[in-house]
Write a protein that holds these residues in place. Sequence first.
Motif, mmCIF file in Angstrom:
data_model
loop_
_atom_site.group_PDB
_atom_site.id
_atom_site.type_symbol
_atom_site.label_atom_id
_atom_site.label_comp_id
_atom_site.label_asym_id
_atom_site.label_seq_id
_atom_site.Cartn_x
_atom_site.Cartn_y
_atom_site.Cartn_z
ATOM 1 N N TYR A 35 32.109 41.766 45.897
ATOM 2 C CA TYR A 35 32.147 40.616 45.012
ATOM 3 C C TYR A 35 32.998 39.525 45.663
ATOM 4 C CZ TYR A 35 30.376 43.627 41.268
ATOM 5 O OH TYR A 35 29.619 44.459 40.504
ATOM 6 N N GLN A 37 35.430 36.313 44.606
ATOM 7 C CA GLN A 37 36.128 35.702 43.481
ATOM 8 C C GLN A 37 36.826 34.430 43.940
ATOM 9 O OE1 GLN A 37 39.265 38.013 41.578
ATOM 10 N NE2 GLN A 37 38.931 36.957 39.640
ATOM 11 N N GLY A 40 40.386 31.090 40.011
ATOM 12 C CA GLY A 40 40.185 30.606 38.654
ATOM 13 C C GLY A 40 38.874 31.030 38.019
ATOM 14 N N GLN A 41 38.090 31.838 38.731
ATOM 15 C CA GLN A 41 36.802 32.272 38.201
ATOM 16 C C GLN A 41 36.679 33.790 38.225
ATOM 17 O OE1 GLN A 41 33.512 30.291 40.120
ATOM 18 N NE2 GLN A 41 34.530 28.302 40.121
ATOM 19 N N GLY A 42 35.659 34.284 37.554
ATOM 20 C CA GLY A 42 35.381 35.707 37.591
ATOM 21 C C GLY A 42 34.667 36.082 38.884
ATOM 22 N N PRO A 43 34.710 37.349 39.253
ATOM 23 C CA PRO A 43 34.025 37.798 40.475
ATOM 24 C C PRO A 43 32.510 37.591 40.384
ATOM 25 C CG PRO A 43 35.630 39.425 39.733
ATOM 26 C CD PRO A 43 35.498 38.418 38.634
ATOM 27 N N PHE A 45 28.850 38.845 42.116
ATOM 28 C CA PHE A 45 28.246 39.945 42.863
ATOM 29 C C PHE A 45 27.588 39.466 44.144
ATOM 30 C CE2 PHE A 45 26.187 43.936 43.453
ATOM 31 C CZ PHE A 45 24.871 43.685 43.830
ATOM 32 N N LEU A 88 38.786 35.373 47.267
ATOM 33 C CA LEU A 88 39.211 36.768 47.304
ATOM 34 C C LEU A 88 37.949 37.616 47.335
ATOM 35 C CD1 LEU A 88 41.645 38.776 47.040
ATOM 36 C CD2 LEU A 88 41.178 38.771 44.573
ATOM 37 N N LEU A 90 36.331 41.156 46.961
ATOM 38 C CA LEU A 90 36.640 42.422 46.306
ATOM 39 C C LEU A 90 35.584 43.463 46.619
ATOM 40 C CD1 LEU A 90 37.527 40.836 42.869
ATOM 41 C CD2 LEU A 90 39.155 42.053 44.319
ATOM 42 N N GLN B 38 43.246 41.852 35.302
ATOM 43 C CA GLN B 38 43.584 41.473 36.661
ATOM 44 C C GLN B 38 44.945 40.804 36.695
ATOM 45 O OE1 GLN B 38 40.875 38.801 38.760
ATOM 46 N NE2 GLN B 38 41.405 39.733 40.720
ATOM 47 N N PRO B 44 40.687 43.625 39.968
ATOM 48 C CA PRO B 44 40.470 43.968 38.566
ATOM 49 C C PRO B 44 40.679 45.462 38.310
ATOM 50 C CG PRO B 44 38.715 42.544 39.365
ATOM 51 C CD PRO B 44 39.505 42.959 40.562
ATOM 52 N N PHE B 89 38.988 40.008 31.932
ATOM 53 C CA PHE B 89 37.580 39.666 32.116
ATOM 54 C C PHE B 89 36.703 40.645 31.355
ATOM 55 C CE2 PHE B 89 37.814 36.519 35.431
ATOM 56 C CZ PHE B 89 38.941 36.844 36.162
ATOM 57 N N LYS B 100 24.877 45.986 39.215
ATOM 58 C CA LYS B 100 25.493 44.664 39.317
ATOM 59 C C LYS B 100 26.267 44.332 38.045
ATOM 60 C CE LYS B 100 24.128 39.800 39.096
ATOM 61 N NZ LYS B 100 22.980 38.881 39.047
ATOM 62 N N LEU B 101 27.513 43.906 38.231
ATOM 63 C CA LEU B 101 28.331 43.434 37.116
ATOM 64 C C LEU B 101 28.287 41.913 37.080
ATOM 65 C CD1 LEU B 101 31.554 45.633 37.425
ATOM 66 C CD2 LEU B 101 29.847 45.750 35.609
ATOM 67 N N PHE B 103 30.371 38.863 35.476
ATOM 68 C CA PHE B 103 31.671 38.585 34.869
ATOM 69 C C PHE B 103 31.676 37.224 34.193
ATOM 70 C CE2 PHE B 103 34.716 41.782 36.390
ATOM 71 C CZ PHE B 103 33.966 42.438 37.351
ATOM 72 N N GLY B 104 32.526 37.123 33.183
ATOM 73 C CA GLY B 104 32.836 35.846 32.594
ATOM 74 C C GLY B 104 33.986 35.191 33.340
ATOM 75 N N GLY B 105 34.461 34.067 32.823
ATOM 76 C CA GLY B 105 35.479 33.291 33.507
ATOM 77 C C GLY B 105 36.901 33.781 33.298
ATOM 78 N N GLY B 106 37.151 34.669 32.352
ATOM 79 C CA GLY B 106 38.477 35.228 32.167
ATOM 80 C C GLY B 106 39.311 34.543 31.108
#
Lengths: 113, 113
Positions: A35, A37, A40-43, A45, A88, A90, B38, B44, B89, B100-101, B103-106
């Motif tokens: 992933y 990242q 400031g955002q989510g990871p 895929f 980042l 992951l 996280q 995470p 998240f 596949k995951l 994610f939202g923005g957190g």
Amino acid sequence: DAGVTQSPTHLIKTRGQQVTLRCSPISGHKSVSWYQQVLGQGPQFIFQYYEKEERGRGNFPDRFSARQFPNYSSELNVNALLLGDSALYLCASSSSGIRDTQYFGPGTRLTVL
Amino acid sequence: GENVGLHLPTLSVQEGDNSIINCAYSNSASDYFIWYKQESGKGPQFIIDIRSNMDKRQGQRVTVLLNKTVKHLSLQIAATQPGDSAVYFCAEKDKAAGNKLTFGGGTRVLVKP
């Protein structure tokens, strides 16, 4: 038990260069996912590998590639680096790669100058 | 594409109080949901998961609620502690998308002493 490990921890590259990131999954896990990242955002895929075969690919350009080795470790390669590749990265491992929980490593922080 | 989103970007909570983190998802085909925590500089960390055939699942100090009618997911943390300060998240899986995951923005949770 050791968790997911990634190397290196941090990396600084310049535009146009190539980078290889490494991941070792939890012992006994056969699937690795990558992933990206952005701060400031989510990871997001990138890839999933299971038993050395690609099982999924996200919306990333062909500059991104990966592979999985017989010991289930994995490498992510990014060619012709752009400033926007700074993020980042992951790695997550899971047991069977189908419907089970993914456990994340600490990530590799890539900075492209 | 389909995304998992969060209503509140930052949540401040007094130590000892309960926290509720909300998440809206748009993919009606999603059938598995996960909450990750996280901390700064780390990957995470899995907290709790829930499948779409359930409405509620409890863990240690955490409860996840799923309302499929309105496509809403929430994480409740009981007796919030300073160590709970982190970005949370929600992520979802669509059976058709394999492992596949998305994610939202957190949501950032700040615990005040």
